[in-house]
Design a protein around this motif. Sequence first.
Motif, mmCIF file in Angstrom:
data_model
loop_
_atom_site.group_PDB
_atom_site.id
_atom_site.type_symbol
_atom_site.label_atom_id
_atom_site.label_comp_id
_atom_site.label_asym_id
_atom_site.label_seq_id
_atom_site.Cartn_x
_atom_site.Cartn_y
_atom_site.Cartn_z
ATOM 1 N N CYS A 1 0.849 -1.193 0.000
ATOM 2 C CA CYS A 1 0.000 0.000 0.000
ATOM 3 C C CYS A 1 0.886 1.245 0.000
ATOM 4 C CB CYS A 1 -0.888 0.042 1.241
ATOM 5 S SG CYS A 1 -2.011 -1.362 1.404
ATOM 6 N N ALA A 2 0.400 2.302 -0.641
ATOM 7 C CA ALA A 2 1.034 3.617 -0.568
ATOM 8 C C ALA A 2 0.310 4.385 0.529
ATOM 9 C CB ALA A 2 0.928 4.341 -1.906
ATOM 10 N N MET A 3 1.063 4.895 1.496
ATOM 11 C CA MET A 3 0.479 5.554 2.666
ATOM 12 C C MET A 3 1.024 6.979 2.786
ATOM 13 S SD MET A 3 -1.205 2.926 3.957
ATOM 14 C CE MET A 3 -1.633 3.425 5.617
ATOM 15 N N LYS A 4 0.226 7.859 3.370
ATOM 16 C CA LYS A 4 0.677 9.218 3.679
ATOM 17 C C LYS A 4 -0.057 9.661 4.930
ATOM 18 C CE LYS A 4 1.919 13.284 1.104
ATOM 19 N NZ LYS A 4 1.770 13.976 -0.164
ATOM 20 N N ALA A 5 0.702 10.012 5.964
ATOM 21 C CA ALA A 5 0.134 10.456 7.240
ATOM 22 C C ALA A 5 -0.884 9.457 7.789
ATOM 23 C CB ALA A 5 -0.475 11.846 7.105
ATOM 24 N N GLY A 6 -0.571 8.158 7.673
ATOM 25 C CA GLY A 6 -1.429 7.114 8.219
ATOM 26 C C GLY A 6 -2.647 6.770 7.375
ATOM 27 N N LYS A 7 -2.812 7.441 6.231
ATOM 28 C CA LYS A 7 -3.967 7.191 5.355
ATOM 29 C C LYS A 7 -3.500 6.442 4.113
ATOM 30 C CE LYS A 7 -7.526 9.512 2.718
ATOM 31 N NZ LYS A 7 -7.997 10.764 2.175
ATOM 32 N N SER A 8 -4.289 5.456 3.693
ATOM 33 C CA SER A 8 -3.961 4.673 2.503
ATOM 34 C C SER A 8 -4.331 5.441 1.239
ATOM 35 C CB SER A 8 -4.708 3.340 2.524
ATOM 36 O OG SER A 8 -4.476 2.656 1.323
ATOM 37 N N TYR A 9 -3.416 5.468 0.287
ATOM 38 C CA TYR A 9 -3.661 6.074 -1.017
ATOM 39 C C TYR A 9 -3.664 5.018 -2.107
ATOM 40 C CZ TYR A 9 -3.592 10.721 0.878
ATOM 41 O OH TYR A 9 -3.926 11.847 1.575
ATOM 42 N N GLY A 10 -4.048 3.819 -1.748
ATOM 43 C CA GLY A 10 -4.170 2.727 -2.700
ATOM 44 C C GLY A 10 -3.341 1.525 -2.287
ATOM 45 N N CYS A 11 -3.882 0.358 -2.555
ATOM 46 C CA CYS A 11 -3.192 -0.902 -2.262
ATOM 47 C C CYS A 11 -3.248 -1.790 -3.491
ATOM 48 C CB CYS A 11 -3.873 -1.636 -1.093
ATOM 49 S SG CYS A 11 -3.761 -0.784 0.489
#
Length: 151
Positions: free
Chosen positions: A133-143
């Motif tokens: 998964c691509a994550m930013k600040a604990g939020k998923s931006y796609g897996c």
Amino acid sequence: MIKSARRATAVAAVVVAALSGAVLTAPAAHAAPKLYWNDLGMKNPDSRFLEMWHSKHIGNVYWSADPIVGLDLGDTLYVNDLASDGYSIRGQVKQVSTGDIIIDISTAGKTAPAKVQKTKNLKEGTKIQIRGCAMKAGKSYGCTSWHSGRA
């Protein structure tokens, strides 16, 4: 009757104007780039190598079933973050028989390029699935989707 119809029309006009103004003045949302991935074939059919892409190659998730023959290292998940783009890469391993996530590691908090790994010596033949998964600040931006492997 006519008075109440005018009043309803006036109220409706105020509501529409208020909502239109809110929509027009709302800040534009910035969509995250779409995540793409490749599942690259491995000599060992139990292992998996996932390349992850946004507009460029951002990272890899690699499951290695017993990576070093002769050593008691066990089964290992490797996660690589290749891009200094503000995203971290998360790798997960799920045991198929239970549905439990048994490995969950991330490059969050590390400066790219960054690598992390976690070893878990599973019983030989245990069916697993991996994903990244691509994550930013604990939020998923796609897996990625889940990909099959074994211990």
